[in-house]
Write a protein that holds these residues in place. Sequence first.
Motif, PDB file in Angstrom:
ATOM      1  N   VAL A   1       4.532   2.083   0.298  1.00  0.00           N
ATOM      2  CA  VAL A   1       3.932   3.039  -0.338  1.00  0.00           C
ATOM      3  C   VAL A   1       4.095   4.262   0.412  1.00  0.00           C
ATOM      4  O   VAL A   1       3.046   4.582   1.622  1.00  0.00           O
ATOM      5  CB  VAL A   1       2.202   2.700  -0.372  1.00  0.00           C
ATOM      6  N   PRO A   2       4.965   5.109   0.046  1.00  0.00           N
ATOM      7  CA  PRO A   2       5.183   6.340   0.829  1.00  0.00           C
ATOM      8  C   PRO A   2       3.936   7.479   0.691  1.00  0.00           C
ATOM      9  O   PRO A   2       3.220   7.727  -0.036  1.00  0.00           O
ATOM     10  CB  PRO A   2       6.434   6.995   0.247  1.00  0.00           C
ATOM     11  N   ALA A   3       3.818   8.048   1.967  1.00  0.00           N
ATOM     12  CA  ALA A   3       2.632   8.762   2.290  1.00  0.00           C
ATOM     13  C   ALA A   3       2.603  10.312   1.518  1.00  0.00           C
ATOM     14  O   ALA A   3       1.485  10.520   1.022  1.00  0.00           O
ATOM     15  CB  ALA A   3       2.215   8.956   3.771  1.00  0.00           C
ATOM     16  N   GLY A   4       3.834  10.643   1.222  1.00  0.00           N
ATOM     17  CA  GLY A   4       3.724  11.974   0.587  1.00  0.00           C
ATOM     18  C   GLY A   4       3.828  12.082  -0.812  1.00  0.00           C
ATOM     19  O   GLY A   4       3.853  13.004  -1.446  1.00  0.00           O
ATOM     20  N   LEU A   5       3.486  10.834  -1.380  1.00  0.00           N
ATOM     21  CA  LEU A   5       3.466  10.794  -3.037  1.00  0.00           C
ATOM     22  C   LEU A   5       2.188  10.825  -3.335  1.00  0.00           C
ATOM     23  O   LEU A   5       0.961  10.430  -2.676  1.00  0.00           O
ATOM     24  CB  LEU A   5       4.338   9.621  -3.395  1.00  0.00           C
TER      25      LEU A   5
ATOM     26  N   ALA B   1      -3.620   4.406 -11.074  1.00  0.00           N
ATOM     27  CA  ALA B   1      -3.953   3.315 -11.268  1.00  0.00           C
ATOM     28  C   ALA B   1      -2.972   2.347 -12.104  1.00  0.00           C
ATOM     29  O   ALA B   1      -2.920   1.053 -11.805  1.00  0.00           O
ATOM     30  CB  ALA B   1      -5.304   3.314 -11.835  1.00  0.00           C
ATOM     31  N   GLU B   2      -2.088   3.033 -12.993  1.00  0.00           N
ATOM     32  CA  GLU B   2      -1.024   2.165 -13.648  1.00  0.00           C
ATOM     33  C   GLU B   2       0.209   2.115 -12.818  1.00  0.00           C
ATOM     34  O   GLU B   2       0.991   1.443 -13.560  1.00  0.00           O
ATOM     35  CB  GLU B   2      -0.798   2.997 -14.803  1.00  0.00           C
ATOM     36  N   HIS B   3       0.139   2.194 -11.605  1.00  0.00           N
ATOM     37  CA  HIS B   3       1.612   2.149 -10.702  1.00  0.00           C
ATOM     38  C   HIS B   3       2.504   2.793 -11.033  1.00  0.00           C
ATOM     39  O   HIS B   3       3.726   2.716 -10.930  1.00  0.00           O
ATOM     40  CB  HIS B   3       1.771   0.498 -10.902  1.00  0.00           C
ATOM     41  N   GLU B   4       2.188   4.294 -11.280  1.00  0.00           N
ATOM     42  CA  GLU B   4       3.508   5.168 -11.240  1.00  0.00           C
ATOM     43  C   GLU B   4       3.063   6.074 -10.144  1.00  0.00           C
ATOM     44  O   GLU B   4       2.013   6.127  -9.619  1.00  0.00           O
ATOM     45  CB  GLU B   4       3.350   6.202 -12.530  1.00  0.00           C
TER      46      GLU B   4
ATOM     47  N   ILE C   1       7.954   4.404 -10.914  1.00  0.00           N
ATOM     48  CA  ILE C   1       6.962   3.335 -10.878  1.00  0.00           C
ATOM     49  C   ILE C   1       7.096   3.039  -9.487  1.00  0.00           C
ATOM     50  O   ILE C   1       8.291   3.099  -8.948  1.00  0.00           O
ATOM     51  CB  ILE C   1       7.228   2.213 -11.758  1.00  0.00           C
ATOM     52  N   THR C   2       6.073   2.185  -9.209  1.00  0.00           N
ATOM     53  CA  THR C   2       5.869   1.952  -7.413  1.00  0.00           C
ATOM     54  C   THR C   2       6.642   0.832  -7.127  1.00  0.00           C
ATOM     55  O   THR C   2       7.048  -0.050  -8.287  1.00  0.00           O
ATOM     56  CB  THR C   2       4.359   1.685  -7.073  1.00  0.00           C
ATOM     57  N   ASP C   3       6.826   0.564  -5.963  1.00  0.00           N
ATOM     58  CA  ASP C   3       7.451  -0.638  -5.416  1.00  0.00           C
ATOM     59  C   ASP C   3       6.657  -1.821  -5.765  1.00  0.00           C
ATOM     60  O   ASP C   3       7.022  -2.732  -6.191  1.00  0.00           O
ATOM     61  CB  ASP C   3       7.538  -0.461  -3.946  1.00  0.00           C
ATOM     62  N   PHE C   4       5.193  -1.688  -5.898  1.00  0.00           N
ATOM     63  CA  PHE C   4       4.272  -2.751  -6.369  1.00  0.00           C
ATOM     64  C   PHE C   4       4.770  -3.291  -7.900  1.00  0.00           C
ATOM     65  O   PHE C   4       4.851  -4.544  -8.273  1.00  0.00           O
ATOM     66  CB  PHE C   4       3.012  -2.426  -6.246  1.00  0.00           C
TER      67      PHE C   4
ATOM     68  N   ALA D   1      -5.369   0.482  -1.080  1.00  0.00           N
ATOM     69  CA  ALA D   1      -6.550   0.008  -1.280  1.00  0.00           C
ATOM     70  C   ALA D   1      -6.744  -0.659  -2.897  1.00  0.00           C
ATOM     71  O   ALA D   1      -7.075  -1.813  -2.869  1.00  0.00           O
ATOM     72  CB  ALA D   1      -7.873   1.041  -1.170  1.00  0.00           C
ATOM     73  N   ALA D   2      -6.158  -0.122  -3.578  1.00  0.00           N
ATOM     74  CA  ALA D   2      -6.227  -0.400  -5.231  1.00  0.00           C
ATOM     75  C   ALA D   2      -5.569  -1.716  -5.339  1.00  0.00           C
ATOM     76  O   ALA D   2      -5.891  -2.828  -5.904  1.00  0.00           O
ATOM     77  CB  ALA D   2      -5.893   0.353  -6.154  1.00  0.00           C
ATOM     78  N   ILE D   3      -4.451  -1.636  -4.734  1.00  0.00           N
ATOM     79  CA  ILE D   3      -3.416  -2.837  -4.959  1.00  0.00           C
ATOM     80  C   ILE D   3      -3.668  -3.966  -4.112  1.00  0.00           C
ATOM     81  O   ILE D   3      -3.442  -5.095  -4.179  1.00  0.00           O
ATOM     82  CB  ILE D   3      -1.872  -2.620  -5.048  1.00  0.00           C
ATOM     83  N   ASP D   4      -4.250  -3.813  -2.558  1.00  0.00           N
ATOM     84  CA  ASP D   4      -4.788  -4.755  -2.030  1.00  0.00           C
ATOM     85  C   ASP D   4      -6.018  -5.504  -2.422  1.00  0.00           C
ATOM     86  O   ASP D   4      -6.326  -6.465  -2.011  1.00  0.00           O
ATOM     87  CB  ASP D   4      -4.738  -4.282  -0.569  1.00  0.00           C
ATOM     88  N   GLY D   5      -6.952  -4.701  -3.297  1.00  0.00           N
ATOM     89  CA  GLY D   5      -7.942  -4.879  -3.818  1.00  0.00           C
ATOM     90  C   GLY D   5      -8.521  -6.344  -3.714  1.00  0.00           C
ATOM     91  O   GLY D   5      -9.555  -6.833  -3.778  1.00  0.00           O
TER      92      GLY D   5
END
Length: 134
Positions: free
Chosen positions: A6-10, A14-17, A31-34, A130-134
């Motif tokens: 999860v790069p800090a500069g981006l 909630a839809e993982h974009e 789309i995110t790594d997740f 926090a959202a993906i670790d939820g």
Amino acid sequence: MTETNVPAGLRYTAEHEWVERTGPTSVRVGITDFAQDALGDVVFVQLPAVDDAVESGESFAEVESTKSVSDIYGPLEGTVAEVNGELETTPELVNSDPYGSGWLVVIDVADESTLDAALAETLDADGYRAAIDG
């Protein structure tokens, strides 16, 4: 389980974009790594055409994997300025480099203040983690 990148500069939705500001009124979206990890091996990416309108929260692209087909939702309202043509022949870039060569589109927004407001509604890296670790 591997650590999700999860790069800090981006900014994130909630839809993982992920959204990266590339100019005063433009952003690059992917789309995110997740998300790519959850999808599995990406085999096809359907992108909009340049000059197509993107509506916030509405589907504007699809990513097909060996597991499923997933809609990609507009992180903000704007117009497609550029599409990643490499994904037509090499869709697996979404898996191998989701934050680099696996980007999807560049979106132009009406003006700088509109873009500022739209980005303010997205998540920072800590919020997304926090959202993906939820």
